[in-house]
Design a protein around this motif. Sequence first.
Motif: not given
Length: 714
Positions: A391-399
């Motif tokens: 979930e954290t990776y999805y948020q961070e990469s989603g920038r």
Amino acid sequence: MAEEEVALRLEAVDAELQGVQAQIAVLCDRQARLLEEQAELRQLIDCCRASEEDDIQIIEQDWSGNFEWDNEASNLLLNVFGISTFRRNQREIVNALMSNKNVVVVMAAGGGKSLCYQLPALLRPGIALVVSPLLSLIQDQVMGLAALGVSAAMLTSTTSKEEEKEIYRVLEKGDGNLRILYVTPEKIAKSKRFMSKLEKCNRAGRLSLVAIDEAHCCSQWGHDFRPDYKNLGILKKQFPKVPMIALTATATGRVQRDLQEMLQILPCERFTSSVNRPNLFYEVRDKKQVAADVIEDIALFIKETYPSNESGIVYCFSRKECEQVADALRKRQISAAHYHADMDSGLRTNVHRRWSSNQLQVIVGTVAFGMGINKPDVRFVIHHTLSKSLETYYQESGRAGRDGLPSRCVLYFRPADVPRQSCMVFSENTGLQNLYAMARYCQSKQRCRRAAFFQYFAEQVQECNGMCDTCAFENDVVEKDVTEYGKSLVQSVMDVAESDKKTTLLQLVDLWRSQLRQAGNHMSGVYGHILQSQTGDKEMSKDDAEQIILQLILDGTLREDFQHTAYATNAYVKAGSAARLILQGKRKVILEQCEKRGPVKTTLDDCAMQSGMARMLDKLRQTLAAADGGLFPYAVLSSEHIKRLSSQVPTSITELDEIIGKTKSSKYGEQIITALNEYTTKNTDDPDTKEASSSKRVATTGGQARQTKRSRNA
């Protein structure tokens, strides 16, 4: 005779006990797997129930129908925000909020969450209150709204006494034309004076709505829980008739229900969009042992893939690493600066502004940077180390790629990075479970990267269309049976424990490789047998050793044990619940390895500003932004605006109005039209110029034909 019978019976009991122990080990292993599956199934049920509730609400109320504010909303959408059409769910969310409903929005980055409360704030009389966790995001939003002619203000730690006094006066007296007020959650929790002014504003009927941005911070089950968000429930208690909207990019069913209860907005309308970001290309790369080699790889990727200085982010594990990586990139002629919580706030703001204005190509940050980031044209996000959860990776990469244009998300992975994260998350709810799911994502050489996100968020799998490394390349992946290695590693760990010692993952790598080397010299014993039968080699690389140890941890054969010292928390490797199984030959250890990377099956169009006209418009917006009080370039023209201007090439203000709206057209229209005319005159062979000319000829011919037909009919 009696003694012999007793001895035989004792032997039988010992044998039976060994059998029972083996069964217990099998059952413990089965229990661990079932518990993991149970957690996944419960999460799936949570999401299914949330989805079913959403479906029921949509049936009860069709928010896509006609409403009395439709014309005004369309006018504001184009002429103030410069947007020609609503994105998915935006119209429905606006209509629900305008109908005084409480709303929860789960919408992927780049979906247009801000518009969902900014547009109703202009449609409804009074002042809208927006709670946001990050100062940099608030500053971006206020500056962007000011460029659109919308009166917005903020109450934060940087607000001067004079500004604060004026805002309080406006809240109490209703003077001025303030439409949107941004505050941090700390202001709600700690300022009685502010809450008093807000109550007076509400009693006068001038509090139009309340928006909670990054609402997942309310829930302890969210990936970025913040204690001050727990106090936001007071807003609904104090202002029960004011509609509230809570927005986030990701939230499981459990998080959604948790934040609804904490914000006291039960029942409410819920709108959930797909987590799929089809314009993002996901890739995991092997991280080299030497730090300088990793930087060299990252620098080479940036230079080769983005030679025109397109914007990007590099995420690092620690503040020290941020500074080191930024410095190393600068030495390789890449414009970069670090960003973390230990920096002076003024310096942080300066770095953020330079990057947002395209004066810096790369910002190197910890997770302190990026939540709710407002820059839409980030072309790449690189992770120097793995995130703590999917979930954290999805948020961070989603920038990356919030403007919808192709962008890359690259993660550099080394198994030795896992203990660094596990020491930070082992005390959190499901912290290790989430981290190990992230590690499995990185370890996999065959599974679609996108599919991992769909499974995590309990969403139906969609086509990847070759937008990840496992789907884009014809990779030659083999599954290697490394069970014998696994047995020897478990035995090594047990030997260490018996000698009353402890070993970390890296220490275990060195110990085990040393044992293999010594055995390899004689090619005798268990280690010599392993080398002969499984590799035929006398040397085991550090990378391979780390991969096998991590796989054993993920399988439950080994486990991490955490112990505190005066200065840190250390992760040691111990035998896991399934250790006996592998020693008894009842479990295999399989490792995926990519023998050869084949040809590309899909082509990613990396360059966002390909054509000459698009590059000219990009430079123009930077010039206009600098001349207009230092605005960010995307606040002048978005990537979508540049795309449409390049394809349509308007020649008049009237035509330009239909593309960027009247507000921006009135401010920048003459410069844009002049620049387009000069470019088309000088570059008659440009593909955009030819295409636009052709389109205009077709449109003119069509218009003349319709006019002739009308004349004949008359």
